[in-house]
Design a protein around this motif. Sequence first.
Motif, PDB file in Angstrom:
ATOM      1  N   LEU A 152       4.853   4.343   9.882  1.00  0.00           N
ATOM      2  CA  LEU A 152       5.374   3.374   8.921  1.00  0.00           C
ATOM      3  C   LEU A 152       6.887   3.493   8.772  1.00  0.00           C
ATOM      4  O   LEU A 152       7.593   2.490   8.630  1.00  0.00           O
ATOM      5  CB  LEU A 152       4.705   3.571   7.561  1.00  0.00           C
ATOM      6  CG  LEU A 152       3.242   3.114   7.461  1.00  0.00           C
ATOM      7  CD1 LEU A 152       2.561   3.725   6.244  1.00  0.00           C
ATOM      8  CD2 LEU A 152       3.156   1.600   7.403  1.00  0.00           C
ATOM      9  N   GLU A 153       7.387   4.711   8.842  1.00  0.00           N
ATOM     10  CA  GLU A 153       8.816   4.935   8.660  1.00  0.00           C
ATOM     11  C   GLU A 153       9.653   4.258   9.736  1.00  0.00           C
ATOM     12  O   GLU A 153      10.793   3.860   9.488  1.00  0.00           O
ATOM     13  CB  GLU A 153       9.111   6.439   8.619  1.00  0.00           C
ATOM     14  CG  GLU A 153       8.621   7.119   7.343  1.00  0.00           C
ATOM     15  CD  GLU A 153       8.907   8.606   7.344  1.00  0.00           C
ATOM     16  OE1 GLU A 153       9.099   9.173   8.450  1.00  0.00           O
ATOM     17  OE2 GLU A 153       8.939   9.208   6.254  1.00  0.00           O
ATOM     18  N   GLY A 164      10.953  -5.233   6.771  1.00  0.00           N
ATOM     19  CA  GLY A 164      10.110  -6.316   6.275  1.00  0.00           C
ATOM     20  C   GLY A 164       8.640  -6.075   6.535  1.00  0.00           C
ATOM     21  O   GLY A 164       7.795  -6.293   5.661  1.00  0.00           O
ATOM     22  N   LEU A 165       8.320  -5.619   7.735  1.00  0.00           N
ATOM     23  CA  LEU A 165       6.931  -5.358   8.101  1.00  0.00           C
ATOM     24  C   LEU A 165       6.380  -4.205   7.288  1.00  0.00           C
ATOM     25  O   LEU A 165       5.257  -4.263   6.763  1.00  0.00           O
ATOM     26  CB  LEU A 165       6.846  -5.063   9.598  1.00  0.00           C
ATOM     27  CG  LEU A 165       5.459  -4.884  10.201  1.00  0.00           C
ATOM     28  CD1 LEU A 165       4.601  -6.118   9.947  1.00  0.00           C
ATOM     29  CD2 LEU A 165       5.568  -4.621  11.694  1.00  0.00           C
ATOM     30  N   ARG A 166       7.167  -3.161   7.169  1.00  0.00           N
ATOM     31  CA  ARG A 166       6.746  -1.994   6.385  1.00  0.00           C
ATOM     32  C   ARG A 166       6.515  -2.384   4.933  1.00  0.00           C
ATOM     33  O   ARG A 166       5.513  -1.987   4.321  1.00  0.00           O
ATOM     34  CB  ARG A 166       7.823  -0.913   6.489  1.00  0.00           C
ATOM     35  CG  ARG A 166       7.548   0.369   5.706  1.00  0.00           C
ATOM     36  CD  ARG A 166       8.617   1.405   6.040  1.00  0.00           C
ATOM     37  NE  ARG A 166       8.432   2.615   5.277  1.00  0.00           N
ATOM     38  CZ  ARG A 166       8.984   2.851   4.095  1.00  0.00           C
ATOM     39  NH1 ARG A 166       9.754   1.920   3.536  1.00  0.00           N
ATOM     40  NH2 ARG A 166       8.772   3.986   3.468  1.00  0.00           N
ATOM     41  N   PHE A 170      -4.698   8.725   1.713  1.00  0.00           N
ATOM     42  CA  PHE A 170      -4.356   7.322   1.490  1.00  0.00           C
ATOM     43  C   PHE A 170      -2.941   7.200   0.920  1.00  0.00           C
ATOM     44  O   PHE A 170      -2.160   6.327   1.326  1.00  0.00           O
ATOM     45  CB  PHE A 170      -5.367   6.678   0.547  1.00  0.00           C
ATOM     46  CG  PHE A 170      -5.002   5.291   0.101  1.00  0.00           C
ATOM     47  CD1 PHE A 170      -5.287   4.191   0.892  1.00  0.00           C
ATOM     48  CD2 PHE A 170      -4.347   5.081  -1.115  1.00  0.00           C
ATOM     49  CE1 PHE A 170      -4.941   2.907   0.492  1.00  0.00           C
ATOM     50  CE2 PHE A 170      -3.991   3.800  -1.524  1.00  0.00           C
ATOM     51  CZ  PHE A 170      -4.289   2.715  -0.714  1.00  0.00           C
ATOM     52  N   GLU A 171      -2.602   8.051  -0.034  1.00  0.00           N
ATOM     53  CA  GLU A 171      -1.278   8.035  -0.651  1.00  0.00           C
ATOM     54  C   GLU A 171      -0.171   8.239   0.383  1.00  0.00           C
ATOM     55  O   GLU A 171       0.912   7.661   0.268  1.00  0.00           O
ATOM     56  CB  GLU A 171      -1.189   9.121  -1.722  1.00  0.00           C
ATOM     57  CG  GLU A 171      -2.031   8.852  -2.947  1.00  0.00           C
ATOM     58  CD  GLU A 171      -1.315   7.937  -3.913  1.00  0.00           C
ATOM     59  OE1 GLU A 171      -0.626   8.439  -4.810  1.00  0.00           O
ATOM     60  OE2 GLU A 171      -1.453   6.711  -3.765  1.00  0.00           O
ATOM     61  N   PHE A 172      -0.452   9.047   1.389  1.00  0.00           N
ATOM     62  CA  PHE A 172       0.526   9.307   2.445  1.00  0.00           C
ATOM     63  C   PHE A 172       0.913   8.007   3.147  1.00  0.00           C
ATOM     64  O   PHE A 172       2.064   7.814   3.537  1.00  0.00           O
ATOM     65  CB  PHE A 172      -0.067  10.301   3.442  1.00  0.00           C
ATOM     66  CG  PHE A 172       0.914  10.837   4.455  1.00  0.00           C
ATOM     67  CD1 PHE A 172       1.968  11.645   4.062  1.00  0.00           C
ATOM     68  CD2 PHE A 172       0.775  10.525   5.804  1.00  0.00           C
ATOM     69  CE1 PHE A 172       2.871  12.148   5.003  1.00  0.00           C
ATOM     70  CE2 PHE A 172       1.668  11.016   6.741  1.00  0.00           C
ATOM     71  CZ  PHE A 172       2.717  11.825   6.334  1.00  0.00           C
ATOM     72  N   TYR A 173      -0.061   7.100   3.296  1.00  0.00           N
ATOM     73  CA  TYR A 173       0.208   5.789   3.881  1.00  0.00           C
ATOM     74  C   TYR A 173       0.812   4.850   2.833  1.00  0.00           C
ATOM     75  O   TYR A 173       1.803   4.164   3.098  1.00  0.00           O
ATOM     76  CB  TYR A 173      -1.080   5.175   4.429  1.00  0.00           C
ATOM     77  CG  TYR A 173      -1.564   5.815   5.705  1.00  0.00           C
ATOM     78  CD1 TYR A 173      -1.168   5.342   6.946  1.00  0.00           C
ATOM     79  CD2 TYR A 173      -2.430   6.900   5.665  1.00  0.00           C
ATOM     80  CE1 TYR A 173      -1.618   5.928   8.123  1.00  0.00           C
ATOM     81  CE2 TYR A 173      -2.886   7.498   6.839  1.00  0.00           C
ATOM     82  CZ  TYR A 173      -2.472   7.012   8.056  1.00  0.00           C
ATOM     83  OH  TYR A 173      -2.907   7.595   9.218  1.00  0.00           O
ATOM     84  N   ALA A 174       0.212   4.789   1.646  1.00  0.00           N
ATOM     85  CA  ALA A 174       0.636   3.828   0.636  1.00  0.00           C
ATOM     86  C   ALA A 174       2.062   4.062   0.152  1.00  0.00           C
ATOM     87  O   ALA A 174       2.732   3.125  -0.296  1.00  0.00           O
ATOM     88  CB  ALA A 174      -0.334   3.866  -0.554  1.00  0.00           C
ATOM     89  N   GLU A 175       2.537   5.300   0.241  1.00  0.00           N
ATOM     90  CA  GLU A 175       3.904   5.608  -0.151  1.00  0.00           C
ATOM     91  C   GLU A 175       4.892   5.507   1.013  1.00  0.00           C
ATOM     92  O   GLU A 175       6.078   5.798   0.846  1.00  0.00           O
ATOM     93  CB  GLU A 175       3.952   7.002  -0.770  1.00  0.00           C
ATOM     94  CG  GLU A 175       3.175   7.100  -2.085  1.00  0.00           C
ATOM     95  CD  GLU A 175       3.083   8.513  -2.619  1.00  0.00           C
ATOM     96  OE1 GLU A 175       3.605   9.433  -1.935  1.00  0.00           O
ATOM     97  OE2 GLU A 175       2.503   8.697  -3.696  1.00  0.00           O
TER      98      GLU A 175
END
Length: 377
Positions: free
Chosen positions: A104-105, A110-112, A93-98
Amino acid sequence: MPKIALFSGGSACRSINMALARKGLDITRIVPAWDSGGSSKTIRQSFDILSVGDIRQALMTMAHGEGRAGDVVKVCNTRLSDGADPRDAFCEFEFYAEGRHPLLERMSPGLRAAILNYLNLFRSRAGENFDYRNGSIGNFILTGAYLAHNKDINTAIFVFRKICGIAGNVWPASLQNDIELRAVLNNGKQLPQQHLITTMGEADSAAGIERIALIAGKASAGIAANGAVVEAVQKADLIVFGPGSFYTSILPHLLIDGVAEAVAGNIRAGKVFVGNILQCRETRGCDLADLLGSFAATWRKRTGGTAVPLTHVVANRQFLPFEKRLGSTPYVPNGAIREMCADLGAELLLGEYEDAWQRGQHDGEAVADILTGLLPA
């Protein structure tokens, strides 16, 4: 655009929803608000929120049907690992949340930022002991949006749709957070939650369901319909019930205050019942005529005996004079479907609606063609 309101289940309606979305129609999915199992259960208990799993799943279906399966939808459709150690799921989860995930990169800043804001808000409110295993990133984002927008699930859904670029609507049938679905079996046994009904054992399945009820918390007071649902039904050019789990995903909608009234009040829209192809634990031993009879009885009880407004019934044609099965699961026989339709004043649309490649599932294009043919010119 013509407007279609779908009272449906989850995966059972997926192919039909996608086919209708590809036709460019204005679609509203109306989903249950009483799911009590799976990863949604953990979120529901931790945040005092109605079940978001069915909402997110329907939104993802809508996105794929609209051809919007880009990076955002891929992230929202991701489910975390379900290993023995909950710390592994939290690290994932942290991999996504960070914001370290490659999907995500490469998003716009703005979307990120919006997605990370919702994920981090979820993390901050979840606490150290929250179990992330088998959790859906989309569920976490949707819950974060709910928390960010004054615990208004309709606003959270609107924001989530904008993030994913989804045109279609998905609304929970009610906005109340404490709804429970209960079933009483023919042998008197009670099953007090939705997930206990869908996973009932062989003995309970053989006994069959006598009746169901929606309970708000520990009281039996009425449950109000989501205003967005009432509006969608009132404006619809076609209202469709099914396919989906009959006693947990279809029939309970009639028990919500305002739903039956909105359906009956829209006199210009066709009302269609789409029969399931396979039986499930809820409907073991039932034929399609039986299920329509239960639908009609619930409608009449709910509305004080008014006529059932169904205009059409979509039923899969059966060629064999004996029981057919898919593995251990029987197909739903039609039973006295012609007589039942005549009694309800509904036109029977009997056809070959099973997907040739996905046995036991509907051919989404075939059913979508039937439904669009019922829209006003």
